[in-house]
Design a protein around this motif. Structure first.
Motif: not given
Length: 465
Positions: A46-47, A52-55, A60-64, A95-96
């Motif tokens: 879960n990101p 500032n994530t858009d989900g 999701k890839l970056a969060g993983t 996240s921008v």
């Protein structure tokens, strides 16, 4: 001062550059498959922990990736730095959305557009931020998800430097002791050590087929410094050879070696242009002049090296031909070592000319250097086929390239960017690695590794005696 992965332009220009820089071996598609193994973790990351994530899928890839990078350093940091525990980022992740003028700006920036086409670590706020519009999705689409892994692991490498005290020491000490290029090489090295951990199947969520490394390394070519940048320039990150070398050192030797990189034990190949004429030509000779120079100078170089081994160097004639060389058991590509004739046949029209124009003159130098490498094996009575022959041919080509790079006279030498051209042709094509049966290592990663052994270790490093 923020530490970024490198300098990239806006999304449209970035996409164009990426398209122009990508080269592949005919019949071998880019390995751009997924790196997330949902079956290993049992659930998707879960990101929402990202500011500032858009989900969306990119976050999701970056969060993983960052969750597994954190896990890696929780295990590795104490082993590398005297049992000190790893401390999570105090400021977290950002996240921008750089496509909107009113998007929130991450710490250490004035506006969201400051992040356009990039990712960075800011030590003062202890944050990592990335452009989720004009960087990560473009990298993912062009180079595969492994390139996203590489970029974010590099930024975490800068966070590791902060935790190890290196960043603070660099801020206090003479810049010559901790130049930017050194800090960037170490971060690239740390990224390599993490990617190896993933490749070995140790990551909780990520997986990586080694074939996916080639396109990821091509992304590093994009983020090299502009050709002709001095290695002492402020903000220097290194040329493609420097960056790929650092990554491979981490991949092959681990984080401990990365932590021990210093100006005393690290040699960088990046350099500025030495003359106005060289700069005007972009450091490139015409194909004819490059072939003439290689034919003359390679013979002198190999004669000296063979003498050291107590062997006579009979010389190898370089013959230009109109048709594709077919003088050996297999297809060696546009240049071939012919064992029976003891000559190198070069088809100057067609693929070699195309690569010379598209990549640069040392794509030609790298390919021809490896054919001279096969001629060395023939003189030494060694096999001209098989993995060892393939690696040795590449190593001799690298040794010759390193010799030319180190020359300090006004003779035939390498220009800034030439070793980058070698990296590009080795990642994208297997011509320089082919033995006389036309067989070669499957991945560009392996090809660059063998070539680097010669550049770094010289002819002796090829262990042919």
């Amino acid at each position: 001062m923020s530490r970024s992965f490198g300098v990239a332009s806006a999304v449209v220009a970035l996409a164009l550059v990426l398209s122009a820089c990508t080269t592949t071996v005919a019949g071998r598609p880019l390995a751009a498959g997924r790196v997330i193994d949902s079956g290993k973790s049992g659930q998707e990351v879960n990101p929402s922990f990202i500011n500032n994530t858009d989900g969306g899928e990119i976050d999701k890839l970056a969060g993983t990736v960052v969750k597994d990078v954190e896990k890696y350093w929780e295990e590795t940091f104490p082993k590398t730095f005297d049992n000190k525990p790893y401390q999570p980022l105090r400021g977290g992740y950002y996240s921008v959305d750089t496509s909107k003028a009113n998007s929130p700006a991450p710490p250490c920036t004035d506006q969201a557009s400051d992040v356009e086409g990039n990712a960075f670590y800011c030590p003062s706020a202890d944050v990592i931020a990335w452009d989720r519009v004009a960087l990560l999705p473009v990298l993912k689409n062009k180079f595969g998800e492994a390139s996203v892994m590489l970029v974010l692991a590099h930024e975490m490498g800068h966070a590791v430097q902060r935790r190890a005290g290196l960043t603070q020491a660099a801020e206090r000490a003479n810049p010559q002791r901790f130049p930017t290029i050194l800090l960037e090489a170490q971060a690239d090295c740390y990224a390599g050590s993490f990617v190896r951990w993933v490749s070995d199947g140790k990551a909780p969520r990520l997986q990586l087929d080694r074939d996916a490394l080639d396109p990821a390394l091509e992304a590093m070519v994009l983020f090299r410094d502009p050709v002709g940048t001095s290695q002492t320039a402020e903000g220097a990150h290194g040329d493609a050879f420097d960056r790929v070398s650092a990554f491979q050192d981490g991949f092959e030797k681990g984080a401990k070696l990365c932590s021990e990189i210093t100006v005393e034990n690290r040699t960088f190949t990046q350099r500025g242009f030495l003359s106005a004429d060289d700069q005007a030509s972009g450091g490139n000779l015409t194909l004819d002049k490059a072939i003439d120079g290689i034919q003359t100078e390679a013979g002198k170089y190999l004669q000296a090296e063979m003498t050291k081994l107590g062997k006579q160097w009979p010389g190898t004639k370089l013959q230009q031909v109109t048709a594709a060389p077919r003088c050996s058991k297999g297809d060696q590509g546009p240049a071939a070592y012919c064992p029976e004739q003891r000559e190198i046949d070069v088809q100057t029209k067609g693929k070699l000319s195309e690569l010379h124009t598209k990549i640069g003159d040392w794509s030609t130098g790298t390919i021809l250097g490896s054919r001279y490498g096969l001629s060395v094996l023939a003189v030494l009575g060694k096999p001209l086929t098989g993995p060892e022959a393939q690696k040795s041919a590449l190593c001799v080509s690298g040794a010759y390239s390193g010799f030319l790079l180190a020359r300090n006279d006004n003779g035939f030498t390498l220009s800034p960017g030439d070793l980058d051209e070698a990296v590009q042709v080795l990642l994208g094509y297997d011509f320089a690695a082919r033995d006389v049966e036309g067989k070669a290592p499957a991945t560009g990663f392996e090809r660059v590794t063998a070539f680097r052994a010669g550049v770094v270790g010289g002819f002796d490093g090829c262990k042919l005696g």
